[in-house]
Scaffold this motif. Structure first.
Motif, mmCIF file in Angstrom:
data_model
loop_
_atom_site.group_PDB
_atom_site.id
_atom_site.type_symbol
_atom_site.label_atom_id
_atom_site.label_comp_id
_atom_site.label_asym_id
_atom_site.label_seq_id
_atom_site.Cartn_x
_atom_site.Cartn_y
_atom_site.Cartn_z
ATOM 1 N N PRO A 1 0.818 -1.232 0.000
ATOM 2 C CA PRO A 1 0.000 0.000 0.000
ATOM 3 C C PRO A 1 0.844 1.272 0.000
ATOM 4 C CG PRO A 1 -0.899 -1.592 1.552
ATOM 5 C CD PRO A 1 0.442 -2.126 1.126
ATOM 6 N N ASP A 2 1.879 1.310 0.829
ATOM 7 C CA ASP A 2 2.722 2.514 0.882
ATOM 8 C C ASP A 2 3.522 2.687 -0.407
ATOM 9 O OD1 ASP A 2 1.825 3.147 3.374
ATOM 10 O OD2 ASP A 2 3.608 2.407 4.445
ATOM 11 N N ALA A 3 3.949 1.567 -0.994
ATOM 12 C CA ALA A 3 4.723 1.653 -2.240
ATOM 13 C C ALA A 3 3.853 2.228 -3.352
ATOM 14 C CB ALA A 3 5.259 0.275 -2.634
ATOM 15 N N PHE A 4 2.605 1.773 -3.424
ATOM 16 C CA PHE A 4 1.671 2.323 -4.417
ATOM 17 C C PHE A 4 1.498 3.819 -4.197
ATOM 18 C CE2 PHE A 4 -2.412 3.863 -5.752
ATOM 19 C CZ PHE A 4 -2.602 3.319 -7.015
ATOM 20 N N ASP A 5 1.197 4.195 -2.957
ATOM 21 C CA ASP A 5 0.927 5.609 -2.662
ATOM 22 C C ASP A 5 2.125 6.480 -3.028
ATOM 23 O OD1 ASP A 5 -1.565 4.904 -1.755
ATOM 24 O OD2 ASP A 5 -1.078 5.108 0.376
ATOM 25 N N GLU A 6 3.321 6.022 -2.682
ATOM 26 C CA GLU A 6 4.514 6.842 -2.945
ATOM 27 C C GLU A 6 4.792 6.945 -4.442
ATOM 28 O OE1 GLU A 6 8.044 5.526 -0.892
ATOM 29 O OE2 GLU A 6 9.321 6.969 -1.970
ATOM 30 N N LEU A 7 4.762 5.821 -5.143
ATOM 31 C CA LEU A 7 5.109 5.846 -6.569
ATOM 32 C C LEU A 7 4.053 6.599 -7.377
ATOM 33 C CD1 LEU A 7 6.915 3.204 -8.611
ATOM 34 C CD2 LEU A 7 4.796 4.170 -9.537
ATOM 35 N N PHE A 8 2.777 6.352 -7.081
ATOM 36 C CA PHE A 8 1.724 7.082 -7.812
ATOM 37 C C PHE A 8 1.726 8.568 -7.470
ATOM 38 C CE2 PHE A 8 -1.486 4.906 -10.523
ATOM 39 C CZ PHE A 8 -0.797 3.715 -10.683
#
Ligand code: NAD
Length: 269
Positions: A105-112
């Motif tokens: 979830p955090d990886a998605f939020d950061e990259l997007f």
């Protein structure tokens, strides 16, 4: 030059493709604003181009930082003709199965937030000045905007999302502002990954080699960042492109015509 008297703002202009674009746009007669999160790269730009560049340290995820970059560029150079959304992070091909559930979830939020929200906020900040100048927006895409396997699901989905921004903003901002994109293939740059995947200090060439990239490309050479700058000049210039909006130029060394039996049909020529 093709961009004489023009003013561009480039996000992520501190290294790699963005830095090559700064140099090419200056060579074509433009003056350039940069929004870049690395203070060292901003200092280097200021030292190298004290007259032609105004570089702002900030994060593309911040509306305020985008507004500041547009404001400083217009204050210094008087106008804005072209906004280039370019700052991004990669995911080093981290796959669905390999990314730990607790990090996804955090990886998605950061990259997007960097790759998609950054382009949206930059467009928002730049749009009024571009409407005024009847200028253009250009986004840096990737082969991952069209094909799988050049990254993992996070990066590939983020570049596909940017395709949606190109089409929607080209529609919304017509007829005043043209909105286009350039989609490069692999190159050696400082491209890193999200902190949420522990990739903030891992560079693209730590997980890919020039030979591996050359081998997959039908044109069979390892491109440098400057090899991708020509299409941006074409799209940003005021001549030769009156008919171009919603266009995404595949500058991918022929990836779209890769063969099934051989990467290129003319290897024996
Ligand atoms: P790069 O890391 O050298 O350049 C990107 C710059 O953006 C860096 O200077 C970085 O500090 C900056 N940046 C990163 N996050 C930021 C943030 N949140 N706010 C402000 N600045 C930030 O990498 P690059 O390869 O030159 O990447 C440029 C574009 O090219 C990206 O859109 C990338 O997706 C695309 N691209 C790169 C490749 C490749 O193989 N390198 C292939 C296809 C597409």
């Amino acid at each position: 030059g093709a961009l004489e008297g023009q003013v561009a703002l480039i996000t992520g202009g501190g290294s790699g493709l963005g830095r090559a674009l700064v140099e090419r746009f200056i060579a074509e007669g433009a003056r350039v604003g940069v929004l870049e999160r690395s203070a060292e790269k901003v200092a280097q730009l200021a030292a190298d181009f004290p007259q032609q560049v105004v570089a702002v340290t900030g994060d593309v995820r911040s509306m305020a930082d985008n507004d500041t970059a547009v404001g400083e560029t217009v204050a210094r150079f008087g106008r804005l003709d072209c906004f280039i959304g370019n700052a991004a992070v990669w995911d080093h091909g981290a796959s669905l199965l390999d990314i730990p559930s607790e990090r996804l979830p955090d990886a998605f939020d950061e990259l997007f937030a960097i790759n998609v929200k950054g382009y949206l906020l930059g467009a928002k900040a730049a749009a009024p000045a571009l409407v005024k100048s009847e200028g253009s927006l250009i986004f840096t895409l990737s082969n991952s905007a069209f094909y799988p396997g050049g990254g993992g699901p996070l990066y590939t989905a983020s570049k596909h999302a940017a395709v949606g921004l190109v089409r929607q903003l080209a529609y919304e901002l017509a007829p005043k502002v043209r909105v286009n994109a350039v989609a490069p293939s692999g190159m050696a740059s400082d491209l890193r990954g999200p902190q949420a995947l522990g990739q903030q200090d891992t560079r693209i060439m730590d997980s890919r080699s020039p030979d591996a990239i050359r081998a997959i490309l039908p044109l069979q050479f390892f491109p440098e960042p400057k090899d991708f700058t020509g299409p941006y000049v074409l799209l940003a210039a005021r001549g030769d492109n009156r008919t171009l909006s919603g266009v995404m130029i595949n500058a991918d060394c022929g990836l779209g015509i890769r063969g099934i039996r051989h990467v290129a049909g003319g290897l024996n020529l």
